[in-house]
Motif scaffolding. Sequence first.
Motif, PDB file in Angstrom:
ATOM      1  N   SER A  26     -18.721   1.815   6.498  1.00 45.31           N
ATOM      2  CA  SER A  26     -18.521   0.411   6.860  1.00 45.31           C
ATOM      3  C   SER A  26     -18.651   0.178   8.366  1.00 45.31           C
ATOM      4  CB  SER A  26     -17.149  -0.076   6.385  1.00 45.31           C
ATOM      5  OG  SER A  26     -16.144   0.691   7.000  1.00 45.31           O
ATOM      6  N   THR A  27     -18.313   1.171   9.187  1.00 42.66           N
ATOM      7  CA  THR A  27     -18.402   0.963  10.638  1.00 42.66           C
ATOM      8  C   THR A  27     -19.764   1.358  11.185  1.00 42.66           C
ATOM      9  OG1 THR A  27     -17.444   3.127  11.023  1.00 42.66           O
ATOM     10  CG2 THR A  27     -15.934   1.264  11.069  1.00 42.66           C
ATOM     11  N   SER A  28     -20.472   2.278  10.504  1.00 44.45           N
ATOM     12  CA  SER A  28     -21.754   2.709  11.052  1.00 44.45           C
ATOM     13  C   SER A  28     -22.901   1.833  10.561  1.00 44.45           C
ATOM     14  CB  SER A  28     -22.020   4.170  10.699  1.00 44.45           C
ATOM     15  OG  SER A  28     -22.024   4.345   9.304  1.00 44.45           O
ATOM     16  N   ALA A  70     -19.004  -0.903  16.073  1.00 41.88           N
ATOM     17  CA  ALA A  70     -17.671  -0.753  15.483  1.00 41.88           C
ATOM     18  C   ALA A  70     -16.613  -1.429  16.347  1.00 41.88           C
ATOM     19  CB  ALA A  70     -17.343   0.734  15.305  1.00 41.88           C
ATOM     20  N   ARG A  71     -16.729  -1.253  17.660  1.00 41.63           N
ATOM     21  CA  ARG A  71     -15.730  -1.833  18.571  1.00 41.63           C
ATOM     22  C   ARG A  71     -15.756  -3.364  18.519  1.00 41.63           C
ATOM     23  NH1 ARG A  71     -16.503  -3.643  23.552  1.00 41.63           N
ATOM     24  NH2 ARG A  71     -18.555  -2.649  23.709  1.00 41.63           N
ATOM     25  N   SER A  77     -12.632  -8.956  14.044  1.00 39.14           N
ATOM     26  CA  SER A  77     -11.800  -8.981  12.842  1.00 39.14           C
ATOM     27  C   SER A  77     -10.325  -9.210  13.192  1.00 39.14           C
ATOM     28  CB  SER A  77     -11.973  -7.670  12.083  1.00 39.14           C
ATOM     29  OG  SER A  77     -11.100  -7.626  10.982  1.00 39.14           O
ATOM     30  N   SER A  78      -9.825  -8.493  14.199  1.00 40.51           N
ATOM     31  CA  SER A  78      -8.409  -8.650  14.542  1.00 40.51           C
ATOM     32  C   SER A  78      -8.147 -10.023  15.148  1.00 40.51           C
ATOM     33  CB  SER A  78      -7.961  -7.536  15.488  1.00 40.51           C
ATOM     34  OG  SER A  78      -8.752  -7.521  16.645  1.00 40.51           O
ATOM     35  N   CYS A  79      -9.130 -10.574  15.861  1.00 41.79           N
ATOM     36  CA  CYS A  79      -8.965 -11.924  16.407  1.00 41.79           C
ATOM     37  C   CYS A  79      -8.871 -12.960  15.284  1.00 41.79           C
ATOM     38  CB  CYS A  79     -10.141 -12.254  17.326  1.00 41.79           C
ATOM     39  SG  CYS A  79     -10.264 -14.002  17.721  1.00 41.79           S
ATOM     40  N   HIS A 107     -21.575  -5.942  25.125  1.00 41.72           N
ATOM     41  CA  HIS A 107     -20.142  -5.868  25.433  1.00 41.72           C
ATOM     42  C   HIS A 107     -19.303  -6.948  24.743  1.00 41.72           C
ATOM     43  CE1 HIS A 107     -20.995  -2.844  28.465  1.00 41.72           C
ATOM     44  NE2 HIS A 107     -21.966  -3.617  28.902  1.00 41.72           N
ATOM     45  N   GLY A 108     -19.956  -7.952  24.141  1.00 44.95           N
ATOM     46  CA  GLY A 108     -19.208  -9.037  23.526  1.00 44.95           C
ATOM     47  C   GLY A 108     -18.870 -10.119  24.539  1.00 44.95           C
ATOM     48  N   PHE A 109     -18.285 -11.182  24.043  1.00 43.62           N
ATOM     49  CA  PHE A 109     -17.904 -12.315  24.885  1.00 43.62           C
ATOM     50  C   PHE A 109     -16.578 -12.013  25.567  1.00 43.62           C
ATOM     51  CE2 PHE A 109     -20.947 -14.011  21.946  1.00 43.62           C
ATOM     52  CZ  PHE A 109     -21.586 -15.037  22.615  1.00 43.62           C
TER      53      PHE A 109
END
Length: 226
Positions: A26-28, A70-71, A77-79, A107-109
């Motif tokens: 699921s993460t890869s 994954a990160r 998801s946690s947000c 890196h994401g927002f």
Amino acid sequence: HAHAHAHTQAHALAQPAARSPARSPSTSAPIDTASHEQLQDEIDAAVKVEHGVRAMRLCSFTGIPLESQARLAQRFSSCRHRLNDPTLSLRLFYAAPLPQLRHLLEHGFDDMAPAQQESTFGRGWYFSRYASYAHYFSNGSGHLLLALVAVGNTETVVRRNASRGAPSPGFDAIITPGRPLPSKSPSAVSSISCVPFSEEYVIFDGSQALPLQLLQYEVELAGKGG
């Protein structure tokens, strides 16, 4: 594409086992496995001739680097679990200069939106349903970022307030009439006082957005000689 997936799997199998710890599938697995054709269909549905754009042709697209997937997925998801309404997420377009889009993809927002952007309705991240509207904020780079945005419980806001730093209590994001188009937009569009299909969603916590694909496109403007 099955071929691309098989290639990725073969590549993964070729890695020395000792170097990479086992990860759950699921993460890869890629976060967004859209094909060129699917993304073009999505863009076509998000182009409005009212924005002075006849077509946007997808040239290429780039997903999140494998090492970041994954990160970023875990962060998103946690947000979502912290929102007033965790169920509503939308695929939306984000525009910025290309170096910033490349940084976001990897890196994401950031938690806070960049200070130098146009912030008519608040100091947040601005997203549009419409690629043809976001195009005008792309600085002519021919690139947009497609993101999955957890808009949650949205508050409708029409009053301009550049210092707004959050939605009202009980809300997760705001939806606005949209920022004024940049002055270098085609006159046929910028002369319209109220451009249709211009609403923008604004989030004030960058972890509510998960970058999916960096899109490179060519635009065909509507109008004379186009």
